[in-house]
Design a protein around this motif. Structure first.
Motif, PDB file in Angstrom:
ATOM      1  N   ASP A 161      -4.711  19.096  30.093  1.00 21.91           N
ATOM      2  CA  ASP A 161      -3.874  20.415  29.967  1.00 21.91           C
ATOM      3  C   ASP A 161      -3.404  20.840  28.319  1.00 21.91           C
ATOM      4  O   ASP A 161      -2.834  20.321  27.593  1.00 21.91           O
ATOM      5  CB  ASP A 161      -2.531  19.701  30.363  1.00 21.91           C
ATOM      6  CG  ASP A 161      -1.388  20.816  30.408  1.00 21.91           C
ATOM      7  OD1 ASP A 161      -1.647  21.944  29.992  1.00 21.91           O
ATOM      8  OD2 ASP A 161      -0.233  20.326  30.728  1.00 21.91           O
ATOM      9  N   VAL A 199      -8.193  23.437  30.752  1.00 21.27           N
ATOM     10  CA  VAL A 199      -7.679  23.814  31.996  1.00 21.27           C
ATOM     11  C   VAL A 199      -7.377  25.415  32.217  1.00 21.27           C
ATOM     12  O   VAL A 199      -7.660  25.817  33.296  1.00 21.27           O
ATOM     13  CB  VAL A 199      -6.687  22.968  32.536  1.00 21.27           C
ATOM     14  CG1 VAL A 199      -5.309  23.434  32.154  1.00 21.27           C
ATOM     15  CG2 VAL A 199      -6.635  23.026  34.275  1.00 21.27           C
ATOM     16  N   LYS A 200      -6.891  26.080  31.293  1.00 15.79           N
ATOM     17  CA  LYS A 200      -6.774  27.324  30.830  1.00 15.79           C
ATOM     18  C   LYS A 200      -7.828  28.256  30.997  1.00 15.79           C
ATOM     19  O   LYS A 200      -7.777  29.477  31.670  1.00 15.79           O
ATOM     20  CB  LYS A 200      -5.836  27.780  30.006  1.00 15.79           C
ATOM     21  CG  LYS A 200      -4.253  27.655  30.149  1.00 15.79           C
ATOM     22  CD  LYS A 200      -3.594  28.440  28.795  1.00 15.79           C
ATOM     23  CE  LYS A 200      -3.774  27.516  27.775  1.00 15.79           C
ATOM     24  NZ  LYS A 200      -2.916  27.956  26.730  1.00 15.79           N
ATOM     25  N   ARG A 256      -6.616  25.773  37.868  1.00 15.44           N
ATOM     26  CA  ARG A 256      -5.386  25.572  37.287  1.00 15.44           C
ATOM     27  C   ARG A 256      -3.925  25.587  37.969  1.00 15.44           C
ATOM     28  O   ARG A 256      -3.330  24.652  37.614  1.00 15.44           O
ATOM     29  CB  ARG A 256      -5.344  27.104  36.306  1.00 15.44           C
ATOM     30  CG  ARG A 256      -4.030  26.883  35.358  1.00 15.44           C
ATOM     31  CD  ARG A 256      -4.291  28.119  34.202  1.00 15.44           C
ATOM     32  NE  ARG A 256      -2.934  28.593  33.769  1.00 15.44           N
ATOM     33  CZ  ARG A 256      -2.394  27.654  32.939  1.00 15.44           C
ATOM     34  NH1 ARG A 256      -2.899  26.484  32.429  1.00 15.44           N
ATOM     35  NH2 ARG A 256      -1.322  27.897  32.112  1.00 15.44           N
TER      36      ARG A 256
END
Ligand code: AKG
Ligand code: FE2
Length: 276
Positions: free
Chosen positions: A9, A26-27, A34
């Motif tokens: 994260d 994760v973005k 996500r």
């Protein structure tokens, strides 16, 4: 043998400080990942709140002390079909606070209760909750960490455990509310030490004892170096996954069966050389 790739994260400023170049963001990943990541994170935080309520603790007590900006990761484990005498993952305790596990329909997961092993069969639409070693430690053993393992199985298997560990600046102070269980828990810890393998936490065996510093102290000591080495290989695995996903048709991702459930199953899995 399990191959794993790891998502972290990057909203967490502490995660960025630890090893920004090695962790996977994760973005930047498919929106589905996500959403899955965030849904699992929120669910585990809800579980902590439930634990506070069940145990008549002060509101937000656990979350304030340990989970203001928790260290979270979502792993994808890929197990090759194993022979009878092999293990997917040997018996271990997860190290963090709580693990929320999605497993495919293959089966093979087992957990120990009072000296006996029980299968934890996959049930459509359910997740497995695993108490980790840290929650056990902080609650003087009132929350019991669960020994679990993945047994030999007849076909390849995929699982997605989401691990929630404390915030990096969380102090490793035990909760006085649970001191009444301290003696009993110390006796159990003693037995584990004598048994030797008792403190094995996760697959890379970080710290046996938690000490009295912060999660960051513990993490720097036991995890960062191990992860430096592992993540270099993980990026390779991640590249494999990405190329696989790009090949998938859009309908498969956005179609009527779209779920947050894991869909990634490589047609051809090339063994990452990190394990060789
Ligand atoms: O694959 C599973 O079902 C369990 C995975 C696990 O225990 C772990 O990754 O810590
Ligand atoms: Fe585990």
């Amino acid at each position: 043998m399990a191959h794993t790739f790891y998502l972290y994260d990057m909203d967490s400023k502490f995660v960025q400080q630890v090893d920004p170049n090695l962790r996977l963001d994760v973005k930047k990943i498919d929106e589905r990942f996500r959403k899955m990541f965030l849904a699992m994170k929120n669910t585990v935080l809800e579980l902590l709140t439930s634990f506070e309520k069940i145990n008549d603790m002060k509101e937000e007590r656990l979350r304030d002390q340990f989970a203001k900006d928790p260290d979270c990761s979502l792993n994808a484990n890929y197990y090759e079909k194993t022979e009878k005498h092999e293990w997917g993952i040997e018996s271990h305790l997860d190290k963090g606070l709580i693990t929320l596990l999605y497993q495919d329909q293959t089966g093979g997961l087992e957990a120990e209760y009072e000296g006996k092993w029980y299968p934890i069969p996959p049930i459509e639409g359910t997740l497995v909750i695993i108490i980790g070693r840290m929650l056990e430690h902080f609650t003087h053993g009132v929350a019991k960490a669960a020994w679990h393992r993945v047994k030999a199985h007849k076909s390849d298997r995929i699982s997605w455990p989401f691990f929630l560990s404390p915030s990096f600046d969380a102090k490793f102070e035990r909760l006085d509310e649970f001191k009444w269980n301290a003696e009993k828990f110390e006796a159990l810890e003693k037995k584990r030490r004598i048994n030797g393998s008792g403190f094995r936490c996760g697959t890379y065996e970080p710290g046996n004892e938690f000490g009295s510093g912060t999660y960051r102290d513990w993490h720097n000591k036991y995890v960062v170096n191990a992860n430096d080495r592992k993540n270099k290989g993980q990026i390779k695995i991640w590249e494999l996954e990405l190329s696989f996903m790009e090949e998938r048709s859009k309908a498969e991702v956005d179609g009527p069966n779209k779920k947050y459930a894991p869909l990634v199953r490589p047609k051809v899995w090339r063994k990452p050389n990190m394990y060789s």
